[in-house]
Structures are given as structure tokens and as C-alpha cells.
Motif scaffolding. Sequence first.
Motif, PDB file in Angstrom:
ATOM      1  N   PRO A 241       4.887  15.241 -11.402  1.00  0.00           N
ATOM      2  CA  PRO A 241       5.656  15.590 -12.605  1.00  0.00           C
ATOM      3  C   PRO A 241       4.767  16.162 -13.700  1.00  0.00           C
ATOM      4  N   GLY A 242       5.364  16.898 -14.611  1.00  0.00           N
ATOM      5  CA  GLY A 242       4.621  17.447 -15.732  1.00  0.00           C
ATOM      6  C   GLY A 242       3.658  18.537 -15.306  1.00  0.00           C
ATOM      7  N   VAL A 243       2.512  18.572 -15.988  1.00  0.00           N
ATOM      8  CA  VAL A 243       1.465  19.557 -15.689  1.00  0.00           C
ATOM      9  C   VAL A 243       0.186  18.788 -15.360  1.00  0.00           C
ATOM     10  N   PRO A 244      -0.006  18.426 -14.084  1.00  0.00           N
ATOM     11  CA  PRO A 244      -1.220  17.689 -13.719  1.00  0.00           C
ATOM     12  C   PRO A 244      -2.425  18.626 -13.658  1.00  0.00           C
ATOM     13  N   ALA A 245      -3.595  18.047 -13.857  1.00  0.00           N
ATOM     14  CA  ALA A 245      -4.833  18.817 -13.779  1.00  0.00           C
ATOM     15  C   ALA A 245      -5.905  17.987 -13.094  1.00  0.00           C
ATOM     16  N   ALA A 246      -6.775  18.671 -12.382  1.00  0.00           N
ATOM     17  CA  ALA A 246      -7.966  18.047 -11.808  1.00  0.00           C
ATOM     18  C   ALA A 246      -9.167  18.533 -12.592  1.00  0.00           C
ATOM     19  N   LEU A 247     -10.089  17.632 -12.865  1.00  0.00           N
ATOM     20  CA  LEU A 247     -11.289  17.940 -13.630  1.00  0.00           C
ATOM     21  C   LEU A 247     -12.502  17.423 -12.881  1.00  0.00           C
ATOM     22  N   ASN A 248     -13.476  18.281 -12.660  1.00  0.00           N
ATOM     23  CA  ASN A 248     -14.736  17.832 -12.068  1.00  0.00           C
ATOM     24  C   ASN A 248     -15.846  18.016 -13.090  1.00  0.00           C
ATOM     25  N   ILE A 249     -16.563  16.940 -13.374  1.00  0.00           N
ATOM     26  CA  ILE A 249     -17.665  17.004 -14.330  1.00  0.00           C
ATOM     27  C   ILE A 249     -18.973  16.813 -13.584  1.00  0.00           C
ATOM     28  N   GLY A 250     -19.563  17.919 -13.159  1.00  0.00           N
ATOM     29  CA  GLY A 250     -20.898  17.912 -12.579  1.00  0.00           C
ATOM     30  C   GLY A 250     -21.853  18.487 -13.596  1.00  0.00           C
ATOM     31  N   GLY A 251     -22.854  19.249 -13.137  1.00  0.00           N
ATOM     32  CA  GLY A 251     -23.707  19.941 -14.088  1.00  0.00           C
ATOM     33  C   GLY A 251     -22.876  20.871 -14.946  1.00  0.00           C
ATOM     34  N   ILE A 252     -21.941  21.567 -14.293  1.00  0.00           N
ATOM     35  CA  ILE A 252     -20.932  22.385 -14.960  1.00  0.00           C
ATOM     36  C   ILE A 252     -19.583  21.725 -14.732  1.00  0.00           C
ATOM     37  N   ALA A 253     -18.706  21.773 -15.722  1.00  0.00           N
ATOM     38  CA  ALA A 253     -17.374  21.183 -15.591  1.00  0.00           C
ATOM     39  C   ALA A 253     -16.368  22.264 -15.222  1.00  0.00           C
ATOM     40  N   ASN A 254     -15.437  21.921 -14.326  1.00  0.00           N
ATOM     41  CA  ASN A 254     -14.376  22.855 -13.977  1.00  0.00           C
ATOM     42  C   ASN A 254     -13.050  22.122 -13.882  1.00  0.00           C
ATOM     43  N   LEU A 255     -11.960  22.887 -14.017  1.00  0.00           N
ATOM     44  CA  LEU A 255     -10.636  22.290 -13.973  1.00  0.00           C
ATOM     45  C   LEU A 255      -9.690  23.150 -13.161  1.00  0.00           C
ATOM     46  N   THR A 256      -8.629  22.507 -12.701  1.00  0.00           N
ATOM     47  CA  THR A 256      -7.482  23.173 -12.091  1.00  0.00           C
ATOM     48  C   THR A 256      -6.231  22.557 -12.694  1.00  0.00           C
ATOM     49  N   ALA A 257      -5.350  23.401 -13.224  1.00  0.00           N
ATOM     50  CA  ALA A 257      -4.087  22.926 -13.786  1.00  0.00           C
ATOM     51  C   ALA A 257      -2.935  23.529 -12.993  1.00  0.00           C
ATOM     52  N   VAL A 258      -1.910  22.712 -12.734  1.00  0.00           N
ATOM     53  CA  VAL A 258      -0.802  23.124 -11.868  1.00  0.00           C
ATOM     54  C   VAL A 258       0.516  22.956 -12.618  1.00  0.00           C
ATOM     55  N   PRO A 259       0.990  24.010 -13.293  1.00  0.00           N
ATOM     56  CA  PRO A 259       2.283  23.920 -13.977  1.00  0.00           C
ATOM     57  C   PRO A 259       3.424  23.906 -12.963  1.00  0.00           C
ATOM     58  N   PRO A 260       4.588  23.371 -13.340  1.00  0.00           N
ATOM     59  CA  PRO A 260       5.718  23.311 -12.391  1.00  0.00           C
ATOM     60  C   PRO A 260       6.237  24.692 -12.024  1.00  0.00           C
ATOM     61  N   THR A 261       6.090  25.654 -12.918  1.00  0.00           N
ATOM     62  CA  THR A 261       6.454  27.043 -12.616  1.00  0.00           C
ATOM     63  C   THR A 261       5.318  27.941 -13.066  1.00  0.00           C
ATOM     64  N   GLY A 262       5.229  29.110 -12.479  1.00  0.00           N
ATOM     65  CA  GLY A 262       4.149  30.013 -12.845  1.00  0.00           C
ATOM     66  C   GLY A 262       2.894  29.740 -12.039  1.00  0.00           C
ATOM     67  N   ASP A 263       1.856  30.495 -12.331  1.00  0.00           N
ATOM     68  CA  ASP A 263       0.629  30.421 -11.552  1.00  0.00           C
ATOM     69  C   ASP A 263      -0.258  29.259 -11.975  1.00  0.00           C
ATOM     70  N   PRO A 264      -0.973  28.659 -11.028  1.00  0.00           N
ATOM     71  CA  PRO A 264      -1.993  27.670 -11.379  1.00  0.00           C
ATOM     72  C   PRO A 264      -3.163  28.354 -12.086  1.00  0.00           C
ATOM     73  N   VAL A 265      -3.977  27.555 -12.755  1.00  0.00           N
ATOM     74  CA  VAL A 265      -5.137  28.067 -13.489  1.00  0.00           C
ATOM     75  C   VAL A 265      -6.338  27.235 -13.095  1.00  0.00           C
ATOM     76  N   ALA A 266      -7.480  27.897 -12.832  1.00  0.00           N
ATOM     77  CA  ALA A 266      -8.719  27.174 -12.515  1.00  0.00           C
ATOM     78  C   ALA A 266      -9.899  27.958 -13.076  1.00  0.00           C
ATOM     79  N   PHE A 267     -10.857  27.251 -13.651  1.00  0.00           N
ATOM     80  CA  PHE A 267     -12.052  27.913 -14.187  1.00  0.00           C
ATOM     81  C   PHE A 267     -13.083  26.865 -14.587  1.00  0.00           C
ATOM     82  N   ASP A 268     -14.307  27.325 -14.808  1.00  0.00           N
ATOM     83  CA  ASP A 268     -15.369  26.480 -15.357  1.00  0.00           C
ATOM     84  C   ASP A 268     -15.180  26.389 -16.865  1.00  0.00           C
ATOM     85  N   THR A 269     -15.125  25.182 -17.396  1.00  0.00           N
ATOM     86  CA  THR A 269     -14.951  25.021 -18.839  1.00  0.00           C
ATOM     87  C   THR A 269     -16.256  25.244 -19.589  1.00  0.00           C
TER      88      THR A 269
END
Length: 394
Positions: free
Chosen positions: A163-191
Motif C-alpha cells: 500500500p501507499g508508496v513504498p521505498a527501498a533504501l540502501n546505505i553503503g558508501g553511497i546511498a541509493n533508493l527505489t520508490a514504487v508508486p501505485p501508478t506511474g513509473d518507479p524511480v531509482a537513483f543514488d541520493t
Amino acid sequence: MRVIGLMSGTSYDAIDAAACDLRQEGEDSGTLSLTPLGMVSEPYPAALRSALEAALPPAATTLAEVCRLDTGIGQAFARLAVRADRELCGGRAELMASHGQTVYHWVTDGSVHGTLQLGEPAWIAEASGRPVVSGFRPRDVAAGGQGAPLVGLIDLMLLRGRPGVPAALNIGGIANLTAVPPTGDPVAFDTGPGNALIDAAVRELTSGRLAYDEDGALAATGRVHAPLLERLLAEPYYRLPAPRTTGKELFDAGYLRSRLAGLGPLPPRDVLATLTRLTARTVADALRPLGVTEVFASGGGVRNPTLTGMLREELGATALRTSDELGLPAATKEAYAFAVLGYLTLHGLPGNAPRCTGASGPRVLGSLTPGSRPLRLPGTAARAPYALAVRDPS
């Protein structure tokens, strides 16, 4: 198929090996089931880690040193692969999937032109006798993508349907995320920087006596220095559109020294508190416009309670959880992710998410090094898996 994923991140502190059983549930099923079998981890030998650190940008190096590192890293991965097969798989692993060690990510004006991971897979194949999939990132780059974050595909498979807009976050040397909205395209990038600048500061400020701020203890006793934080937040990278990727080619010790210049002597603890706040702020600033409702974090940064505490402050009402709640331990999620990517490659299935990396289309990733037996590829599945279901190993 029993697969071992091998991973060393941008912090280059250790190699992780995660073993799992992977099975596509029915010939036409869009679900891939993953049963975790456990993980083992080993730090790089001290001499190899020192050589790796000395060769990374902005330092100069030689082709002779690159060759030595490629061999040394490959042999270190091979030793851990053999151990993982013995201890986690009872000697019955069928495939090794090795990410290798990223040493350079070539980014100019927001475009990735190349990426280099060391750790020759022939050493893994020779020592283990198993086929090895490696070199995952370059094919996505060749197709116009960023080559990262490749775990975005696994995140999509894990988070779809929540439900909602879940996101995965990885915090290594560089941090990156993936967000998955219920409609539309997912988004992923290094923060931006995860632990990279914090670790660089610890080494600089302790003259190499410490490699990292264990449990965020030093940062916890410091105060955020507002002028330094403001200077750090002015970095243009944070305003680039997604997809975007970065690395220690930008966020390194030289970068930190340039931002400290002219501010006068600062207490080391205040510098670390400020850098920890920088990571928390830039991650939250990246998540906020996406309307994220829950965040599942993984990576070494999860073990830093000062960082996670600051991140919770920055996120406010947005729930911060760990990937353990999805069935993948926070410490080994990326190793499991590359086990899945290796499985997809062997089965002739795409391993990138073009909407996340910016590639022109789906691509089968990586190169295959045969093991000691004649190589027999499995047939391509009727359809690529759409979802990843983590099963209880008990």
C-alpha cells in the motif's frame, strides 16, 4: 537452483556471500521464490585493502597495480565462495554471481560512459568449480543506462503491491533508493554519500587509526556545524534529475578537504555529526518529493544508530523499517540481489529495470565464466518474473 551472491560495496571493507534457493513458481508464473540459506562475510586482507585504497581516485595508479588488484580481489572472492558453498550449501551450489569490486564509475555531466569492477571471475570458477556470472553493470551502461542501482529491479519485485508508496533504501558508501508508486513509473537513483564522507573523515581526523565511526559514537557526541552543512548541501549533484548515479570519484577525502577549507579548525566530532546529518538530510530530501509512505533500509548504514536516528528525524511521519521485514537481512540484501540477477542472466532473462537506470530497454546482464563441468544453460522461462517472494527457510 542454488545460487551464491558475492558482493563488496563502495566501502570496500568486506566481501559478503549470501546463499539461496531460487525457483520460478510454475512455468508461466510471474513469481520467483527465494529461500535464504544464510550468509558469510570476510574482511579484505589488510594488505589488499590498503592497496585498493591507495589505487582509488583521486590517487594515480598503474596498469600493473590494476592487474594485481584484479587478481587479489578475484582470489579473495574465490576463497569466500568456496567457504559459502561448503558452509551454507553443503557443497551443492550450482551458480556463483559475483558483483566484484567497483573501482571507478565514469560519470560526466550526468551521463555514465563506463564502469569498472575488479575481481577476475576465473579465480572463482577455478576454485569452486561452479559457473560464475559477473560484470553486471556494463551492459546497462552500453544500453544508455546509469549501470546503477541494479538492485532497483529486485526492489520493484519485492515492493510491488504494497500500500501507499513504498521505498527501498540502501546505505553503503553511497546511498541509493527505489520508490514504487501505485501508478506511474518507479524511480531509482543514488541520493549521494551514505558512509563515504563519514568514513573518509574518520580516517583523516584520526590519521588512519580508525576506519569508521563505530555505532556513530563519535558523531553522537558532536554538534552539527551549520556553515559546513550549508556548504555541503550546495553540491550540484543533489539537484540533478533522476536517474543519477555517483561514487567515491566525487565524494572522497579530497572533496571533504575542499569543503572544510576556510572554516577554521573544527572539533572532529562536530565534523562527523555534520556529515552524518548530511547523509540523513540528502536521503530524506530525495525521498520527500516522491510521497514515500514507508522506507525499508539496508546496508552498513543501518548499523549506525546515530545516522538512523537523524534519518528518522528528517523523515518525520514516514515509517523507517529495515529490509529484514521483507525477509532479506539488511546486512546481506545486496548479495541476495546479485544472486537473483545471476539467476536471471543464466536463464536468459533481463536483469535491469530500464525505467530505473535510464537504459533504452531491458537487457540480459553480465558475462558467464564456465566452471569445471561442461556448461549447460537452462531453458529460458516462459516469462520474466514480476514479483519476488521470500520464503521462510524453516
